[in-house]
Design a protein around this motif. Sequence first.
Motif, PDB file in Angstrom:
ATOM      1  N   VAL A  16      -0.048  -3.377  -9.573  1.00 33.14           N
ATOM      2  CA  VAL A  16       0.800  -2.368  -8.876  1.00 33.14           C
ATOM      3  C   VAL A  16       1.835  -2.309  -9.583  1.00 33.14           C
ATOM      4  O   VAL A  16       1.961  -0.468  -9.619  1.00 33.14           O
ATOM      5  CB  VAL A  16       1.496  -2.818  -6.946  1.00 33.14           C
ATOM      6  N   GLU A  17       2.802  -3.401 -10.059  1.00 26.31           N
ATOM      7  CA  GLU A  17       3.800  -2.663 -10.951  1.00 26.31           C
ATOM      8  C   GLU A  17       3.342  -1.873 -12.742  1.00 26.31           C
ATOM      9  O   GLU A  17       3.958  -1.387 -12.290  1.00 26.31           O
ATOM     10  CB  GLU A  17       4.924  -4.033 -11.627  1.00 26.31           C
ATOM     11  N   ARG A  18       2.036  -2.582 -12.780  1.00 30.68           N
ATOM     12  CA  ARG A  18       1.722  -1.675 -14.148  1.00 30.68           C
ATOM     13  C   ARG A  18       1.187  -0.450 -13.907  1.00 30.68           C
ATOM     14  O   ARG A  18       1.296   0.639 -14.603  1.00 30.68           O
ATOM     15  CB  ARG A  18       0.857  -2.512 -14.455  1.00 30.68           C
ATOM     16  N   VAL A  19      -0.069   0.006 -12.597  1.00 28.05           N
ATOM     17  CA  VAL A  19       0.033   0.547 -12.779  1.00 28.05           C
ATOM     18  C   VAL A  19       0.885   2.212 -12.211  1.00 28.05           C
ATOM     19  O   VAL A  19       1.352   3.320 -12.720  1.00 28.05           O
ATOM     20  CB  VAL A  19      -1.041   1.024 -10.974  1.00 28.05           C
ATOM     21  N   LEU A  20       2.073   1.831 -11.762  1.00 28.54           N
ATOM     22  CA  LEU A  20       3.585   2.031 -11.058  1.00 28.54           C
ATOM     23  C   LEU A  20       3.976   2.973 -12.083  1.00 28.54           C
ATOM     24  O   LEU A  20       4.910   3.906 -12.611  1.00 28.54           O
ATOM     25  CB  LEU A  20       4.079   1.471 -10.719  1.00 28.54           C
ATOM     26  N   GLN A  21       3.613   2.026 -13.597  1.00 20.75           N
ATOM     27  CA  GLN A  21       4.549   2.760 -14.876  1.00 20.75           C
ATOM     28  C   GLN A  21       3.681   3.925 -15.450  1.00 20.75           C
ATOM     29  O   GLN A  21       3.759   4.334 -16.280  1.00 20.75           O
ATOM     30  CB  GLN A  21       4.405   1.649 -15.792  1.00 20.75           C
ATOM     31  N   GLU A  22       2.259   4.368 -15.270  1.00 19.61           N
ATOM     32  CA  GLU A  22       1.622   5.565 -15.071  1.00 19.61           C
ATOM     33  C   GLU A  22       2.547   6.464 -15.200  1.00 19.61           C
ATOM     34  O   GLU A  22       3.027   7.116 -14.282  1.00 19.61           O
ATOM     35  CB  GLU A  22       0.307   5.344 -14.783  1.00 19.61           C
ATOM     36  N   LYS A  23       2.767   7.264 -16.412  1.00 24.31           N
ATOM     37  CA  LYS A  23       3.263   8.162 -16.307  1.00 24.31           C
ATOM     38  C   LYS A  23       2.685   9.221 -15.091  1.00 24.31           C
ATOM     39  O   LYS A  23       3.854  10.215 -14.348  1.00 24.31           O
ATOM     40  CB  LYS A  23       2.694   9.550 -17.671  1.00 24.31           C
ATOM     41  N   ILE A  24       1.618   9.341 -14.785  1.00 21.13           N
ATOM     42  CA  ILE A  24       1.433  10.912 -13.383  1.00 21.13           C
ATOM     43  C   ILE A  24       2.458   9.790 -12.400  1.00 21.13           C
ATOM     44  O   ILE A  24       2.680  11.040 -11.303  1.00 21.13           O
ATOM     45  CB  ILE A  24      -0.116  10.305 -12.916  1.00 21.13           C
ATOM     46  N   LEU A  25       2.147   8.641 -12.222  1.00 20.44           N
ATOM     47  CA  LEU A  25       3.038   8.323 -10.788  1.00 20.44           C
ATOM     48  C   LEU A  25       4.300   8.050 -11.430  1.00 20.44           C
ATOM     49  O   LEU A  25       5.392   8.810 -10.367  1.00 20.44           O
ATOM     50  CB  LEU A  25       2.605   6.922 -11.110  1.00 20.44           C
ATOM     51  N   GLN A  26       5.532   8.257 -12.832  1.00 18.81           N
ATOM     52  CA  GLN A  26       6.460   8.072 -12.644  1.00 18.81           C
ATOM     53  C   GLN A  26       7.002   9.683 -12.196  1.00 18.81           C
ATOM     54  O   GLN A  26       7.996  10.070 -11.492  1.00 18.81           O
ATOM     55  CB  GLN A  26       6.343   8.033 -14.398  1.00 18.81           C
ATOM     56  N   ASP A  27       5.944  11.113 -12.320  1.00 18.70           N
ATOM     57  CA  ASP A  27       6.207  12.407 -12.213  1.00 18.70           C
ATOM     58  C   ASP A  27       5.884  11.849 -10.907  1.00 18.70           C
ATOM     59  O   ASP A  27       7.495  12.815  -9.990  1.00 18.70           O
ATOM     60  CB  ASP A  27       5.593  13.065 -12.804  1.00 18.70           C
ATOM     61  N   SER A  28       5.481  11.805  -9.794  1.00 16.26           N
ATOM     62  CA  SER A  28       5.313  11.848  -8.197  1.00 16.26           C
ATOM     63  C   SER A  28       6.532  11.122  -8.417  1.00 16.26           C
ATOM     64  O   SER A  28       6.261  11.043  -7.011  1.00 16.26           O
ATOM     65  CB  SER A  28       3.480  11.621  -8.307  1.00 16.26           C
ATOM     66  N   LEU A  29       7.057  10.333  -8.931  1.00 22.70           N
ATOM     67  CA  LEU A  29       8.187   9.867  -7.765  1.00 22.70           C
ATOM     68  C   LEU A  29       9.565  10.011  -7.890  1.00 22.70           C
ATOM     69  O   LEU A  29      10.129  10.356  -6.867  1.00 22.70           O
ATOM     70  CB  LEU A  29       8.625   8.236  -8.860  1.00 22.70           C
ATOM     71  N   ALA A  30       8.728  10.939  -8.605  1.00 25.22           N
ATOM     72  CA  ALA A  30      10.683  12.366  -8.278  1.00 25.22           C
ATOM     73  C   ALA A  30       9.910  13.818  -7.676  1.00 25.22           C
ATOM     74  O   ALA A  30      11.373  13.911  -6.686  1.00 25.22           O
ATOM     75  CB  ALA A  30      10.631  14.050  -9.493  1.00 25.22           C
ATOM     76  N   GLU A  31       9.015  13.453  -6.966  1.00 26.02           N
ATOM     77  CA  GLU A  31       8.808  14.260  -5.906  1.00 26.02           C
ATOM     78  C   GLU A  31       8.657  13.691  -4.408  1.00 26.02           C
ATOM     79  O   GLU A  31       8.638  13.646  -3.267  1.00 26.02           O
ATOM     80  CB  GLU A  31       7.312  15.465  -5.844  1.00 26.02           C
ATOM     81  N   PHE A  32       7.917  12.628  -4.385  1.00 21.45           N
ATOM     82  CA  PHE A  32       7.250  11.654  -3.106  1.00 21.45           C
ATOM     83  C   PHE A  32       8.492  10.472  -3.122  1.00 21.45           C
ATOM     84  O   PHE A  32       8.536   9.755  -4.351  1.00 21.45           O
ATOM     85  CB  PHE A  32       5.672  11.825  -3.395  1.00 21.45           C
ATOM     86  N   PRO A  33       8.580   9.525  -1.572  1.00 22.80           N
ATOM     87  CA  PRO A  33       9.652   8.905  -1.577  1.00 22.80           C
ATOM     88  C   PRO A  33       8.718   7.644  -2.563  1.00 22.80           C
ATOM     89  O   PRO A  33       7.881   7.830  -1.815  1.00 22.80           O
ATOM     90  CB  PRO A  33       9.353   8.775  -0.070  1.00 22.80           C
ATOM     91  N   ARG A  34       9.436   6.391  -2.923  1.00 27.53           N
ATOM     92  CA  ARG A  34       9.117   5.852  -3.578  1.00 27.53           C
ATOM     93  C   ARG A  34       8.322   4.705  -2.770  1.00 27.53           C
ATOM     94  O   ARG A  34       6.959   4.460  -2.903  1.00 27.53           O
ATOM     95  CB  ARG A  34      10.281   4.607  -4.063  1.00 27.53           C
ATOM     96  N   PRO A  35       8.925   4.441  -1.017  1.00 25.63           N
ATOM     97  CA  PRO A  35       7.846   3.933  -0.633  1.00 25.63           C
ATOM     98  C   PRO A  35       6.022   4.305  -0.546  1.00 25.63           C
ATOM     99  O   PRO A  35       5.381   4.075  -0.158  1.00 25.63           O
ATOM    100  CB  PRO A  35       8.116   3.720   0.605  1.00 25.63           C
ATOM    101  N   VAL A  36       5.981   5.827  -0.585  1.00 25.42           N
ATOM    102  CA  VAL A  36       5.200   6.684   0.162  1.00 25.42           C
ATOM    103  C   VAL A  36       3.889   6.025  -1.824  1.00 25.42           C
ATOM    104  O   VAL A  36       2.917   5.514  -1.762  1.00 25.42           O
ATOM    105  CB  VAL A  36       5.284   7.856   0.279  1.00 25.42           C
ATOM    106  N   VAL A  37       5.010   6.322  -2.378  1.00 24.27           N
ATOM    107  CA  VAL A  37       3.845   6.141  -4.205  1.00 24.27           C
ATOM    108  C   VAL A  37       3.714   4.699  -4.034  1.00 24.27           C
ATOM    109  O   VAL A  37       2.749   4.144  -3.935  1.00 24.27           O
ATOM    110  CB  VAL A  37       4.531   6.525  -5.284  1.00 24.27           C
ATOM    111  N   VAL A  38       4.245   3.564  -3.478  1.00 19.98           N
ATOM    112  CA  VAL A  38       4.291   2.140  -4.409  1.00 19.98           C
ATOM    113  C   VAL A  38       3.233   2.086  -2.955  1.00 19.98           C
ATOM    114  O   VAL A  38       1.746   1.087  -3.271  1.00 19.98           O
ATOM    115  CB  VAL A  38       5.299   1.388  -3.976  1.00 19.98           C
ATOM    116  N   GLU A  39       3.010   2.362  -1.898  1.00 20.56           N
ATOM    117  CA  GLU A  39       1.824   1.846  -0.791  1.00 20.56           C
ATOM    118  C   GLU A  39       0.308   2.523  -1.241  1.00 20.56           C
ATOM    119  O   GLU A  39      -0.091   1.781  -1.030  1.00 20.56           O
ATOM    120  CB  GLU A  39       2.848   2.385   0.132  1.00 20.56           C
TER     121      GLU A  39
END
Length: 486
Positions: A16-39
């Motif tokens: 999960v940690e590795r996937v979260l480092q992907e650029k597109i998800l880093q970008d989406s962390l700016a837009e959506f709450p972190r728990p939503v992205v992590v989940e």
Amino acid sequence: MPGDYHRSYLRHLPSVERVLQEKILQDSLAEFPRPVVVEAVREVVARKRAQIINTAAEELEELKLSATLLAGEALLAIAEQTARSLRPVINATGVILHTNLGRSPLAPAAVQAVREIGESFSNLELSLQTGRRSTRYEHVELLICRLTGAEAALVVNNNAGAVFLALNTLAAGREVIVSRGELVEVGGAFRIPEVMSGSGARLIEVGATNKCYVKDYRHAVNEHTALLLKVHTSNYKILGFTAAVPVHALVKLAAEYNIPCMEDLGSGVLVDLSRFGLPREPMVQESIAAGVDVVTFSGDKLLGGPQAGIIAGKKKYLQRIRENQLLRALRIDKLTLAALEATLRLYLEEKKALREIPVLRMLTISQEELRGRAEYLARLLADKLPGHIRVTISREKARVGGGSLPLASLPSTQICLETHEENAGLLAAKLRRANPPVIVRVHKNRLLLDLRSIMADEDELLARTLLGVLGSGSGEPQQHETGTKP
Ligand SMILES: *Cc1c(COP(=O)(O)O)cnc(C)c1O
């Protein structure tokens, strides 16, 4: 249980940690709450894990496990989760008033009124003249009176509520006489007999299903009679050997016994649609002019406004209805009121109403205009869609819908899409999940997109959406593999 081979695949599944480092998800962390992205990432990783375990060893190689790919899937999951549930759709069904699709779209003036009243305070129940408390109903009462010729008017949540409130006020504990041919059911939940008993009034049916005469009503009148009710059979017609009592005869009979006559018009049109080749629908003005004491009709059927119930008629009855405590429970909301007032104002100038109210435009648009739009769209699609999709134009009838003008079928024009590579039902489902969703008709394994119910300014958007879904052949987003395989 996974064997060694499976275990090596599981070891290669990105964390999960590795996937979260992907650029597109880093970008989406700016837009959506972190728990939503992590989940979302957790879910995607868990799904992949289950998929690995459930895949036969010799097929494991087919599985794609890169962090980039998983991030892409998570992004789709986030988009799905965070999308609004209630969304605009393109209605390509050819049914103009579709209850499942929200009945009538609003005119621009109505939308603007909703926006302005919604984002601000308003004089909803304040008289700007006197500075004193007023009622919300005053914003539309004079307008309705002017348009219909009624002495007084009131608006509530919807027409079912209007009928209920009027019956409860004028006939609770007493009898209401209605023709057997008019015991309407509208959309399942609204049935005249049930609404009547819910309101506390006792239903006295007269006549036969196909025939009813003044003498039938007359025989039923007694000291318990509270009113005579006429219900417009808006969603069906009794054809053949029929007789119904015209409204003016019912008014005359009611006056003889000094009881009110009420009419539930259902749709309630304010303009004569027969000029446009549609069947004649009784107009509200005509019922009022005939002397009906209380008339009720919907705001979002042929009127083309927001969901609302309008009650118009004689002052002395409207006054009693206004004093009913239940009015509060059926109260119209300020946004609806804003949209209704703006819609009604358009009717002050009939030409304007016909031009700007979407339902009226769709009902009266010319065949030439529909054909022109269809030809333009068909050319565009034929050029850009894959070769296996055949694009043609057909001329089936469209329907008014929404329990209005049941026998009216309007000449219309459809774009027809046909392919032997995919089932039309599946294609229709894909279009339903597109953004915006496109709702089509399926007929004999062809998709039919009827131009009559599509807003004219949606043609470009429709074309883009169709190309997006059907253009790639699969409608699935293109996925680019960049990671490594175990
Ligand atoms: C549609 C209809 C109703 C219900 O109106 P809503 O606005 O949907 O509540 C009641 N009576 C008749 C005759 C109708 O056609």
